[in-house]
Design a protein around this motif. Structure first.
Motif, PDB file in Angstrom:
ATOM      1  N   GLY A 161      13.174  -0.682  -9.080  1.00  0.00           N
ATOM      2  CA  GLY A 161      12.428   0.567  -9.210  1.00  0.00           C
ATOM      3  C   GLY A 161      11.058   0.057  -9.499  1.00  0.00           C
ATOM      4  N   ILE A 162      10.539  -1.130  -9.258  1.00  0.00           N
ATOM      5  CA  ILE A 162       9.478  -1.896  -9.498  1.00  0.00           C
ATOM      6  C   ILE A 162       8.652  -2.185  -8.020  1.00  0.00           C
ATOM      7  N   TYR A 163       7.572  -1.877  -7.908  1.00  0.00           N
ATOM      8  CA  TYR A 163       6.569  -2.278  -6.858  1.00  0.00           C
ATOM      9  C   TYR A 163       6.285  -3.596  -6.940  1.00  0.00           C
ATOM     10  N   ALA A 164       6.414  -4.427  -5.825  1.00  0.00           N
ATOM     11  CA  ALA A 164       6.321  -5.996  -5.757  1.00  0.00           C
ATOM     12  C   ALA A 164       5.044  -6.247  -4.981  1.00  0.00           C
ATOM     13  N   PHE A 165       4.061  -7.100  -5.489  1.00  0.00           N
ATOM     14  CA  PHE A 165       2.792  -7.696  -4.863  1.00  0.00           C
ATOM     15  C   PHE A 165       2.827  -9.096  -4.959  1.00  0.00           C
TER      16      PHE A 165
ATOM     17  N   ASP B 169      -9.752 -16.163  -5.889  1.00  0.00           N
ATOM     18  CA  ASP B 169      -9.699 -14.995  -5.174  1.00  0.00           C
ATOM     19  C   ASP B 169      -8.684 -13.914  -5.826  1.00  0.00           C
ATOM     20  N   SER B 170      -8.833 -12.782  -6.044  1.00  0.00           N
ATOM     21  CA  SER B 170      -8.358 -11.645  -6.818  1.00  0.00           C
ATOM     22  C   SER B 170      -7.652 -10.897  -6.114  1.00  0.00           C
ATOM     23  N   ASN B 171      -7.178 -11.082  -4.564  1.00  0.00           N
ATOM     24  CA  ASN B 171      -6.567  -9.907  -4.189  1.00  0.00           C
ATOM     25  C   ASN B 171      -5.021 -10.219  -3.828  1.00  0.00           C
ATOM     26  N   TYR B 172      -4.211  -9.122  -3.850  1.00  0.00           N
ATOM     27  CA  TYR B 172      -2.941  -9.137  -3.766  1.00  0.00           C
ATOM     28  C   TYR B 172      -2.366  -8.076  -2.940  1.00  0.00           C
ATOM     29  N   HIS B 173      -1.266  -8.315  -2.245  1.00  0.00           N
ATOM     30  CA  HIS B 173      -0.833  -7.087  -1.034  1.00  0.00           C
ATOM     31  C   HIS B 173       0.691  -6.830  -1.318  1.00  0.00           C
ATOM     32  N   LEU B 174       0.894  -5.545  -1.035  1.00  0.00           N
ATOM     33  CA  LEU B 174       2.207  -5.069  -1.491  1.00  0.00           C
ATOM     34  C   LEU B 174       3.205  -5.522  -0.545  1.00  0.00           C
TER      35      LEU B 174
ATOM     36  N   GLN C 284      -3.239  -2.081 -17.398  1.00  0.00           N
ATOM     37  CA  GLN C 284      -3.419  -0.924 -16.530  1.00  0.00           C
ATOM     38  C   GLN C 284      -4.197  -0.915 -15.462  1.00  0.00           C
ATOM     39  N   PHE C 285      -3.592  -0.328 -14.462  1.00  0.00           N
ATOM     40  CA  PHE C 285      -4.497  -0.218 -13.044  1.00  0.00           C
ATOM     41  C   PHE C 285      -4.836   1.123 -12.892  1.00  0.00           C
ATOM     42  N   ASP C 286      -6.128   1.214 -12.552  1.00  0.00           N
ATOM     43  CA  ASP C 286      -6.770   2.713 -12.416  1.00  0.00           C
ATOM     44  C   ASP C 286      -6.118   3.622 -11.037  1.00  0.00           C
ATOM     45  N   GLU C 287      -5.366   2.848 -10.207  1.00  0.00           N
ATOM     46  CA  GLU C 287      -5.018   3.866  -9.072  1.00  0.00           C
ATOM     47  C   GLU C 287      -3.293   4.060  -9.208  1.00  0.00           C
ATOM     48  N   LYS C 288      -2.944   4.970  -8.235  1.00  0.00           N
ATOM     49  CA  LYS C 288      -1.590   5.073  -8.344  1.00  0.00           C
ATOM     50  C   LYS C 288      -0.794   4.375  -7.532  1.00  0.00           C
ATOM     51  N   LEU C 289       0.046   3.707  -8.012  1.00  0.00           N
ATOM     52  CA  LEU C 289       1.137   2.590  -7.180  1.00  0.00           C
ATOM     53  C   LEU C 289       1.355   3.200  -5.888  1.00  0.00           C
ATOM     54  N   LYS C 290       1.909   4.450  -5.960  1.00  0.00           N
ATOM     55  CA  LYS C 290       2.484   4.988  -4.795  1.00  0.00           C
ATOM     56  C   LYS C 290       1.702   5.153  -3.670  1.00  0.00           C
TER      57      LYS C 290
ATOM     58  N   ARG D  60      -2.911  -2.516  -1.571  1.00  0.00           N
ATOM     59  CA  ARG D  60      -3.274  -3.864  -1.793  1.00  0.00           C
ATOM     60  C   ARG D  60      -4.303  -3.670  -3.102  1.00  0.00           C
ATOM     61  N   ILE D  61      -4.312  -4.743  -4.221  1.00  0.00           N
ATOM     62  CA  ILE D  61      -4.766  -4.602  -5.337  1.00  0.00           C
ATOM     63  C   ILE D  61      -5.830  -5.821  -5.556  1.00  0.00           C
TER      64      ILE D  61
END
Length: 149
Positions: free
Chosen positions: A87-91, A101-106, A131-137, A141-142
């Motif tokens: 049940g966990i989003y994976a990046f 470089d601070s970028n990650y992808h789903l 905590q992340f400011d945007e909704k994971l669903k 990209r983060i």
């Protein structure tokens, strides 16, 4: 506490929340958010806890993944799929071997996400530190520079 040398040389599994759902990230030698770098041993507690959860969800592999990583294979996907089934989003880190470089992808998302309300109070206390400011669903990209300090 993770030192910058450890962060550069290790593939550290770390976790965060959008204040409702939970995500897993493989650092691939990237700089960690400050809150994660400070966790140290507590990050290991999160990792053990989430890896030990039962599978609760079907998964969806990011349809754009082949555009990001052309040679995607089952070995690469394995850990990400295992987390998504819990049940966990994976990046994953998008640009490997670039510490700053601070970028990650789903990579994979769950059809049925694990919720904060499903966690024990000791795990909840730790994960709420990042905590992340945007909704994971809605997130494909983060950028870790967007995490609350």
């Amino acid at each position: 506490m993770y030192t910058e040398i450890e962060q550069q040389n290790l593939d550290i599994d770390w976790f965060f929340t959008d204040n409702n759902e939970i995500a897993f990230v493989a650092s691939a030698g990237g700089k960690l958010p400050e809150t994660i770098a400070k966790l140290g041993v507590e990050n290991g507690v999160l990792s053990s806890y989430f890896k030990g959860l039962p599978e609760i969800s079907e998964i969806i592999i990011n349809p754009q993944l082949k555009d990001i990583i052309p040679d995607v294979n089952e070995a690469y996907l394995s850990d990400f799929i295992n987390m998504a089934k819990k049940g966990i989003y994976a990046f994953d880190k998008t640009v490997l071997n670039n510490f700053f470089d601070s970028n990650y992808h789903l990579v994979v998302n769950p059809k049925t996400p694990l919720k904060l309300e499903d966690l024990s109070s000791d795990i909840l206390e730790i994960i709420l530190k990042t905590q992340f400011d945007e909704k994971l669903k809605n997130t494909k990209r983060i950028d870790i520079s967007n995490f609350k300090k």
